[in-house]
Design a protein around this motif. Structure first.
Motif, short mmCIF file in Angstrom:
data_model
loop_
_atom_site.label_atom_id
_atom_site.label_comp_id
_atom_site.label_asym_id
_atom_site.label_seq_id
_atom_site.Cartn_x
_atom_site.Cartn_y
_atom_site.Cartn_z
N ARG A 1 -2.66 -3.46 53.15
CA ARG A 1 -1.57 -4.26 53.73
C ARG A 1 -0.43 -4.46 52.74
N LEU A 2 -0.09 -3.41 52.02
CA LEU A 2 1.04 -3.48 51.10
C LEU A 2 2.31 -3.01 51.80
N PRO A 3 3.47 -3.57 51.46
CA PRO A 3 4.73 -3.12 52.06
C PRO A 3 4.98 -1.64 51.75
N ASP A 4 5.79 -0.99 52.56
CA ASP A 4 6.11 0.42 52.38
C ASP A 4 6.72 0.66 51.00
N GLY A 5 6.25 1.73 50.37
CA GLY A 5 6.79 2.11 49.07
C GLY A 5 6.09 1.48 47.89
N ARG A 6 5.25 0.51 48.11
CA ARG A 6 4.54 -0.13 47.01
C ARG A 6 3.18 0.53 46.79
N VAL A 7 2.75 0.52 45.54
CA VAL A 7 1.43 1.06 45.19
C VAL A 7 0.70 0.06 44.31
N GLN A 8 -0.61 0.25 44.22
CA GLN A 8 -1.43 -0.69 43.47
C GLN A 8 -1.25 -0.53 41.97
N SER A 9 -1.19 0.72 41.48
CA SER A 9 -1.13 0.95 40.03
C SER A 9 -0.59 2.34 39.75
N VAL A 10 -0.45 2.64 38.46
CA VAL A 10 -0.04 3.96 37.99
C VAL A 10 -1.16 4.54 37.13
N ARG A 11 -1.53 5.77 37.44
CA ARG A 11 -2.60 6.44 36.71
C ARG A 11 -2.01 7.31 35.61
N LEU A 12 -2.63 7.26 34.42
CA LEU A 12 -2.13 7.99 33.26
C LEU A 12 -3.13 9.08 32.86
N ALA A 13 -2.60 10.23 32.46
CA ALA A 13 -3.40 11.28 31.83
C ALA A 13 -2.96 11.37 30.38
N LEU A 14 -3.93 11.36 29.45
CA LEU A 14 -3.63 11.29 28.02
C LEU A 14 -4.06 12.57 27.31
N LYS A 15 -3.39 12.86 26.19
CA LYS A 15 -3.77 14.01 25.37
C LYS A 15 -5.14 13.79 24.75
N ASP A 16 -5.32 12.62 24.16
CA ASP A 16 -6.60 12.27 23.54
C ASP A 16 -7.18 11.09 24.31
N LEU A 17 -8.15 11.38 25.18
CA LEU A 17 -8.67 10.33 26.05
C LEU A 17 -9.43 9.25 25.29
N TYR A 18 -9.85 9.56 24.04
CA TYR A 18 -10.56 8.56 23.25
C TYR A 18 -9.61 7.50 22.68
N GLN A 19 -8.30 7.72 22.83
CA GLN A 19 -7.32 6.70 22.44
C GLN A 19 -6.84 5.90 23.65
N ALA A 20 -7.51 6.08 24.80
CA ALA A 20 -7.07 5.42 26.03
C ALA A 20 -6.97 3.89 25.90
N PRO A 21 -7.94 3.20 25.30
CA PRO A 21 -7.81 1.73 25.20
C PRO A 21 -6.57 1.30 24.44
N GLN A 22 -6.31 1.93 23.30
CA GLN A 22 -5.16 1.53 22.50
C GLN A 22 -3.84 1.88 23.18
N VAL A 23 -3.76 3.09 23.74
CA VAL A 23 -2.51 3.56 24.35
C VAL A 23 -2.17 2.73 25.59
N SER A 24 -3.15 2.54 26.48
CA SER A 24 -2.87 1.80 27.73
C SER A 24 -2.51 0.34 27.44
N THR A 25 -3.18 -0.27 26.47
CA THR A 25 -2.85 -1.65 26.11
C THR A 25 -1.44 -1.75 25.55
N ALA A 26 -1.05 -0.79 24.72
CA ALA A 26 0.29 -0.80 24.15
C ALA A 26 1.35 -0.62 25.24
N ILE A 27 1.09 0.25 26.21
CA ILE A 27 2.06 0.47 27.29
C ILE A 27 2.20 -0.79 28.14
#
Length: 414
Positions: free
Chosen positions: A215-241
């Protein structure tokens, strides 16, 4: 050419044909046992590395490396994606939604995690496009409520492309229970098979249909998904963003959902490595028995060397050299054959399957159809160092005993 006395005599003792052939046999079995232990450790750890790499590429190729969301639905996800892609580690950013619910078909029910994706963008962050076995990912059209199911789910419900089933989503309401189920009819437009548990727990729908269900308005989304070069840095990178985007933004990453699985795999590798090290230890400590018998056999020789001026340290070093040579040869043979076996284990298993006519690794049981192997130099170096260290430690006690022999006592009955 000058050579130290201990090295010269120790190497001669190793090469010489002894009067006591039983000692030679024990020495040979110690060498062979050490080689087999090293070989087994290299092959098993390489196979476990291969399994871990295979599971990482399949599971982490399907689940988000990281997601960035807000306490409210994102009304301009493109701006969030653009901000995220300024980070050097981010390869791509696409719209994403996640729902938990139940699938219902002809009275049968199953829990499911439903991901809302954009079919045109999903291949930038996921390997799903390579694993569609029926239909196409592009058949997910906004407003048509199509769904792409995993192969296990489709087989469990006996579904094919075009069949319809019901998605049940819990929804907060003012009813006495606080939660009422919301139902949505879905049409199967595709089936994927990645060869992991996700085949039975994941389904994909269009991100616009996910927004409609939420039941979200048109054009809205829940989140943005990221693909990373080094997935083992995901916690640090996503938190910084999330911190750069400002107040209200929060990050999540794969370690929250799949971290326990990979921690368990790492622990399993460590424990199996320690258990296999016991095989190497048993073979290495057979050197103790070999050297003790050699010391007893060479008592008179030791006494003569002592009377000629050899010090206890030189006597001890002589037998350390002899035992170490056994360890070096056994470890070297094990390392060479272990590396060759690890590099060719997949081909060997395939050959055995062709010869026997039996599938050793059935994809229906193990999620894979071959035996993966990933040889890592650090593992080989660690195994060889451990084997050489154990071999050296095994020489110390017999060598010390040899150094304590008194010439008069040894030559009394000669």
């Amino acid at each position: 050419m000058f050579r130290p006395l201990s090295l010269f005599i120790g190497s001669r003792y190793t090469r010489a044909k002894r009067r006591n052939h039983f000692i030679s046999f024990i020495s040979l079995t110690s060498m062979i046992g050490l080689a087999l232990g090293v070989l087994a450790m290299i092959v098993v750890l390489s196979v476990m590395n291969g399994f871990q790499k295979e599971m990482s590429s399949r599971i982490l190729g399907m689940v988000p490396h990281a997601t960035v969301s807000n306490s409210q639905a994102l009304d301009d996800w493109q701006a969030v994606a653009t901000a995220a892609q300024r980070h050097a580690q981010v390869l791509a950013a696409v719209p994403f939604a996640e729902l938990d619910g139940m699938l219902s078909y002809k009275g049968a029910m199953q829990s499911i995690q439903v991901n809302g994706v954009d079919p045109q963008e999903e291949t930038k962050v996921s390997i799903i496009g390579q694993h569609i076995v029926q239909g196409r990912l592009e058949d997910l059209k906004p407003g048509e409520f199509g769904v792409v199911l995993g192969e296990i789910t489709a087989r469990r419900f006996r579904l094919n492309v075009g069949d319809k089933l019901t998605l049940i989503i819990p929804e907060v309401s003012s009813a006495p229970g606080g939660i009422t189920p919301r139902m949505q009819r879905l049409t199967v437009v595709g089936v994927f098979k990645v060869g992991a548990e996700l085949d039975g727990s994941l389904a994909l729908i269009h991100v616009a249909d996910a927004a409609s269900i939420q039941r979200l308005p048109d054009g809205r989304v829940q989140s943005v998904r990221l693909a990373l070069k080094d997935l083992y840095q995901a916690p640090q990178v996503s938190t910084a963003i999330a911190a750069e985007l400002g107040q209200g933004y929060q990050a999540s990453d794969w370690t929250h959902t799949q971290g326990s699985l990979f921690s368990a795999m790492k622990m399993e590798k460590t424990m199996i490595g320690l258990l296999l090290l016991l095989i190497v230890a048993v073979a290495a400590f057979n050197i103790i028995a070999t050297l003790i018998m050699v010391v007893a056999d060479k008592g008179a020789d030791i006494a003569i060397l002592r009377t000629l001026g050899a010090t206890p340290g030189q006597i001890m070093a002589t037998f350390v050299v002899q035992g170490s040579i056994i360890g070096v040869i056994g470890t070297s043979l094990g390392a060479v054959f272990g590396v060759l076996a690890a590099l060719n284990v997949s081909s060997l298993v395939g050959w055995l399957e062709r010869v026997s006519g039996q599938h050793i690794f059935s994809s229906d049981v193990y999620f894979i159809s071959n035996l993966p192997s990933d040889l890592q130099g650090s593992d080989v170096l660690m195994i060889c160092c451990a084997a050489l260290s154990l071999s050296f430690l095994a020489t110390l006690y017999p060598s010390w005993r040899a150094a304590q022999i008194q010439p008069a006592e040894a030559l009394r009955y000669e």
